[in-house]
Design a protein around this motif. Structure first.
Motif, PDB file in Angstrom:
ATOM      1  N   ARG A 180      -7.694  -5.092  -1.891  1.00  0.00           N
ATOM      2  CA  ARG A 180      -7.212  -3.760  -2.274  1.00  0.00           C
ATOM      3  C   ARG A 180      -5.805  -3.820  -2.856  1.00  0.00           C
ATOM      4  NH1 ARG A 180     -10.591  -1.997   2.193  1.00  0.00           N
ATOM      5  NH2 ARG A 180      -9.002  -2.607   3.698  1.00  0.00           N
ATOM      6  N   GLU A 181      -4.952  -4.673  -2.273  1.00  0.00           N
ATOM      7  CA  GLU A 181      -3.584  -4.780  -2.789  1.00  0.00           C
ATOM      8  C   GLU A 181      -3.579  -5.438  -4.163  1.00  0.00           C
ATOM      9  OE1 GLU A 181       0.666  -4.144  -2.230  1.00  0.00           O
ATOM     10  OE2 GLU A 181      -1.231  -3.187  -1.689  1.00  0.00           O
ATOM     11  N   MET A 182      -4.454  -6.405  -4.374  1.00  0.00           N
ATOM     12  CA  MET A 182      -4.572  -7.001  -5.710  1.00  0.00           C
ATOM     13  C   MET A 182      -5.020  -5.962  -6.726  1.00  0.00           C
ATOM     14  SD  MET A 182      -6.227 -10.684  -4.646  1.00  0.00           S
ATOM     15  CE  MET A 182      -6.282 -11.396  -6.305  1.00  0.00           C
ATOM     16  N   ASN A 183      -5.969  -5.119  -6.359  1.00  0.00           N
ATOM     17  CA  ASN A 183      -6.387  -4.024  -7.237  1.00  0.00           C
ATOM     18  C   ASN A 183      -5.207  -3.110  -7.560  1.00  0.00           C
ATOM     19  OD1 ASN A 183      -9.674  -3.363  -5.691  1.00  0.00           O
ATOM     20  ND2 ASN A 183      -9.041  -4.967  -7.094  1.00  0.00           N
ATOM     21  N   LEU A 188      -6.154  -9.861 -10.908  1.00  0.00           N
ATOM     22  CA  LEU A 188      -7.592 -10.094 -10.851  1.00  0.00           C
ATOM     23  C   LEU A 188      -7.975 -10.859  -9.585  1.00  0.00           C
ATOM     24  CD1 LEU A 188      -8.106 -11.048 -14.582  1.00  0.00           C
ATOM     25  CD2 LEU A 188      -9.206  -9.113 -13.441  1.00  0.00           C
ATOM     26  N   VAL A 189      -9.057 -10.437  -8.965  1.00  0.00           N
ATOM     27  CA  VAL A 189      -9.623 -11.118  -7.799  1.00  0.00           C
ATOM     28  C   VAL A 189     -10.543 -12.214  -8.311  1.00  0.00           C
ATOM     29  CG1 VAL A 189     -11.071 -10.843  -5.747  1.00  0.00           C
ATOM     30  CG2 VAL A 189      -9.484  -9.011  -6.419  1.00  0.00           C
ATOM     31  N   ASP A 190     -10.134 -13.472  -8.104  1.00  0.00           N
ATOM     32  CA  ASP A 190     -10.912 -14.616  -8.593  1.00  0.00           C
ATOM     33  C   ASP A 190     -11.817 -15.124  -7.478  1.00  0.00           C
ATOM     34  OD1 ASP A 190     -11.905 -16.845  -9.903  1.00  0.00           O
ATOM     35  OD2 ASP A 190     -10.094 -18.037  -9.606  1.00  0.00           O
ATOM     36  N   ALA A 375      -5.141  -0.373 -11.837  1.00  0.00           N
ATOM     37  CA  ALA A 375      -3.844  -0.333 -11.157  1.00  0.00           C
ATOM     38  C   ALA A 375      -3.065   0.914 -11.552  1.00  0.00           C
ATOM     39  CB  ALA A 375      -3.046  -1.590 -11.482  1.00  0.00           C
ATOM     40  N   ALA A 376      -3.093   1.273 -12.823  1.00  0.00           N
ATOM     41  CA  ALA A 376      -2.382   2.474 -13.273  1.00  0.00           C
ATOM     42  C   ALA A 376      -2.959   3.720 -12.599  1.00  0.00           C
ATOM     43  CB  ALA A 376      -2.470   2.595 -14.793  1.00  0.00           C
ATOM     44  N   GLY A 377      -4.289   3.733 -12.425  1.00  0.00           N
ATOM     45  CA  GLY A 377      -4.913   4.867 -11.775  1.00  0.00           C
ATOM     46  C   GLY A 377      -4.602   4.965 -10.291  1.00  0.00           C
ATOM     47  N   LYS A 381      -1.646   7.044  -6.033  1.00  0.00           N
ATOM     48  CA  LYS A 381      -2.475   7.302  -4.849  1.00  0.00           C
ATOM     49  C   LYS A 381      -2.029   6.528  -3.622  1.00  0.00           C
ATOM     50  CE  LYS A 381      -6.593   8.285  -7.643  1.00  0.00           C
ATOM     51  NZ  LYS A 381      -7.995   7.878  -7.934  1.00  0.00           N
ATOM     52  N   ARG A 382      -1.508   5.317  -3.819  1.00  0.00           N
ATOM     53  CA  ARG A 382      -1.060   4.548  -2.661  1.00  0.00           C
ATOM     54  C   ARG A 382       0.035   3.572  -3.061  1.00  0.00           C
ATOM     55  NH1 ARG A 382      -6.697   2.054  -2.951  1.00  0.00           N
ATOM     56  NH2 ARG A 382      -6.431  -0.105  -3.648  1.00  0.00           N
ATOM     57  N   GLY A 383       0.928   3.349  -2.119  1.00  0.00           N
ATOM     58  CA  GLY A 383       2.031   2.432  -2.351  1.00  0.00           C
ATOM     59  C   GLY A 383       1.718   1.059  -1.796  1.00  0.00           C
ATOM     60  N   PRO A 384       2.701   0.163  -1.823  1.00  0.00           N
ATOM     61  CA  PRO A 384       2.495  -1.192  -1.327  1.00  0.00           C
ATOM     62  C   PRO A 384       2.040  -1.191   0.130  1.00  0.00           C
ATOM     63  CG  PRO A 384       4.548  -1.052  -2.554  1.00  0.00           C
ATOM     64  CD  PRO A 384       4.047   0.351  -2.394  1.00  0.00           C
ATOM     65  N   SER A 385       1.051  -2.018   0.421  1.00  0.00           N
ATOM     66  CA  SER A 385       0.538  -2.099   1.787  1.00  0.00           C
ATOM     67  C   SER A 385       1.528  -2.838   2.678  1.00  0.00           C
ATOM     68  CB  SER A 385      -0.798  -2.833   1.804  1.00  0.00           C
ATOM     69  OG  SER A 385      -1.229  -3.058   3.128  1.00  0.00           O
ATOM     70  N   THR A 386       1.752  -2.297   3.864  1.00  0.00           N
ATOM     71  CA  THR A 386       2.610  -2.963   4.844  1.00  0.00           C
ATOM     72  C   THR A 386       1.785  -3.610   5.956  1.00  0.00           C
ATOM     73  OG1 THR A 386       2.855  -0.898   6.078  1.00  0.00           O
ATOM     74  CG2 THR A 386       4.532  -1.392   4.412  1.00  0.00           C
ATOM     75  N   ALA A 387       0.487  -3.686   5.780  1.00  0.00           N
ATOM     76  CA  ALA A 387      -0.384  -4.259   6.807  1.00  0.00           C
ATOM     77  C   ALA A 387      -0.122  -5.755   6.966  1.00  0.00           C
ATOM     78  CB  ALA A 387      -1.849  -4.029   6.434  1.00  0.00           C
TER      79      ALA A 387
END
Length: 394
Positions: A180-183, A188-190, A375-377, A381-387
């Motif tokens: 999700r963070e890569m998105n 790109l998720v390889d 990513a632009a979309g 909607k959400r910021g950087p994940s802190t998980a």
């Protein structure tokens, strides 16, 4: 006009985007990143599969340079190694400004093509290189990395590898958060190197098109590094691209059988199967003298592409040669200059020039552009994940 001349003309207009080249690691192994000693401005065929004259001859217009880290490196050691790999690519681009142009977007790729330069992108090979840190992932993106292979040869804390024991049924909760963070970033998720379970989990979670940077068809050659048909069938819905590779043991069943014995022989000599040192090459050559190596050729690669086109469709194919990541390659594709010969074979098999333009350039550019659009979309909607992995996987 003969087929080779037609292929060369086509690649002038629609050059190859190659998904995976291990030149930076080879430069680390051979000369400790001393770019004076391996000046790719000239012929380096005695040492490497890759140099600028042969990239030009091969019609390569964009290269994802692998910023690879061996999977026996972990934690801070892996992070240091990947930063050194990124530094190597950036130094190569700075050293050869007339030939190479750093690219981090699809527009950058198109600009490089218009300028007659080779777009230079980076892909991190192995999720262990972020040391279970989404902050490190973000820093890799900031430095220009535009794909990350979720694993290399070993299963990691949050994702299963194709060539190791599966422990997570694909992805853990933290592994899903990495996707999700890569998105969110536009990275790109390889899915090369990962287990089928990881492929399917990532396709379920990802909001953006995925990439297979160097994997071929498992139906044609039943090797764990290849992509099963049920996964290829999902690419039209996802929008992703599978980039066929040239590694003989991944594409030719007899070569896959041969490499099992060769790897055992390497281990018996106290060497890692992927060791490419002079000593390791001597051991391999001695083994091959007693056990002749089955040879793949251009037709072997074309067979994979024919099948992958039938299953996934031509809009979801690309090429990832894995040059300088292996010692042996198919006959006719022994270095980066070989692409026109492959395209000539595909023309002979009836591929249209429009289909070949997609295979070479358009599909790979589109998938990076689409990842950027996702990513632009997501930006609002959400910021950087802190998980953290401790939060999600306990």
């Amino acid at each position: 006009m003969d087929l080779l001349a037609r292929a060369q003309e086509l690649l002038t207009a629609h050059p190859v985007v190659d998904g995976h080249n291990d030149l930076p690691w080879r430069l680390r192994e051979q000369v400790r990143y001393d770019l004076e000693r391996r000046d790719i401005a000239g012929d380096q065929s005695a040492h490497l599969h890759t140099d600028i004259p042969r990239l030009r001859a091969g019609g390569v217009g964009a290269q994802f340079w692998s910023v690879y880290v061996r999977s026996d490196l972990a934690g801070g050691d892996a992070v240091v190694a990947v930063l050194e790999q990124i530094d190597c690519v950036l130094r190569l681009v700075d050293r050869h400004p007339d030939a190479l142009r750093l690219a981090v977007t699809a527009d950058d790729m198109e600009t490089a093509r218009a300028e007659g330069r080779i777009a230079s992108l980076m892909g991190a090979e192995g999720g262990h290189s972020i040391a279970n840190s989404l902050g490190v992932l973000r820093m890799l993106y900031t430095l220009g990395v535009r794909y990350m292979t979720l694993t290399h040869n070993d299963t990691i804390d949050w994702a299963d590898s194709a060539t190791d024991e599966a422990r997570h049924d694909g992805l853990t909760a933290f592994g899903e958060e990495v996707v999700r963070e890569m998105n969110r970033l536009g990275m790109l998720v390889d899915l090369s190197h990962v287990s089928p379970g990881t492929m399917r989990a990532a396709l379920r979670v990802s909001e953006a098109p995925v990439l297979f940077s160097h994997s071929s068809s498992r139906a044609v050659c039943d090797h764990v590094r290849n992509v099963p048909d049920d996964v290829l069938e999902q690419l039209p819905r996802n929008g992703g691209v599978a980039m066929a590779t040239f590694v003989p043991q991944f594409i030719l069943p007899a070569a896959a059988e041969w490499i099992v014995g060769a790897n055992e022989n390497m281990k018996a000599h106290g060497l890692h199967p992927l060791d490419q040192s002079p000593k390791a090459q001597a051991v391999q050559e001695a083994y091959a003298a007693e056990h002749p190596r089955p040879l793949a050729d251009i037709g072997t690669v074309a067979d994979h592409l024919d099948h992958m086109r039938e299953v996934a469709g031509v809009d979801h194919l690309g090429l990832g040669g894995d040059y300088d990541g292996v010692v042996h390659l198919p006959e006719g594709l022994g270095d980066v200059s070989g692409y026109p010969r492959l395209f000539a074979e595909l023309l002979r098999r009836g591929w249209s020039e429009d289909d070949l333009a997609k295979l070479a350039w358009r599909n790979a550019v589109r998938v990076l552009r689409d990842a950027g659009s996702v990513a632009a979309g997501l930006a609002g909607k959400r910021g950087p994940s802190t998980a953290s992995i401790e939060d999600l996987d306990g």
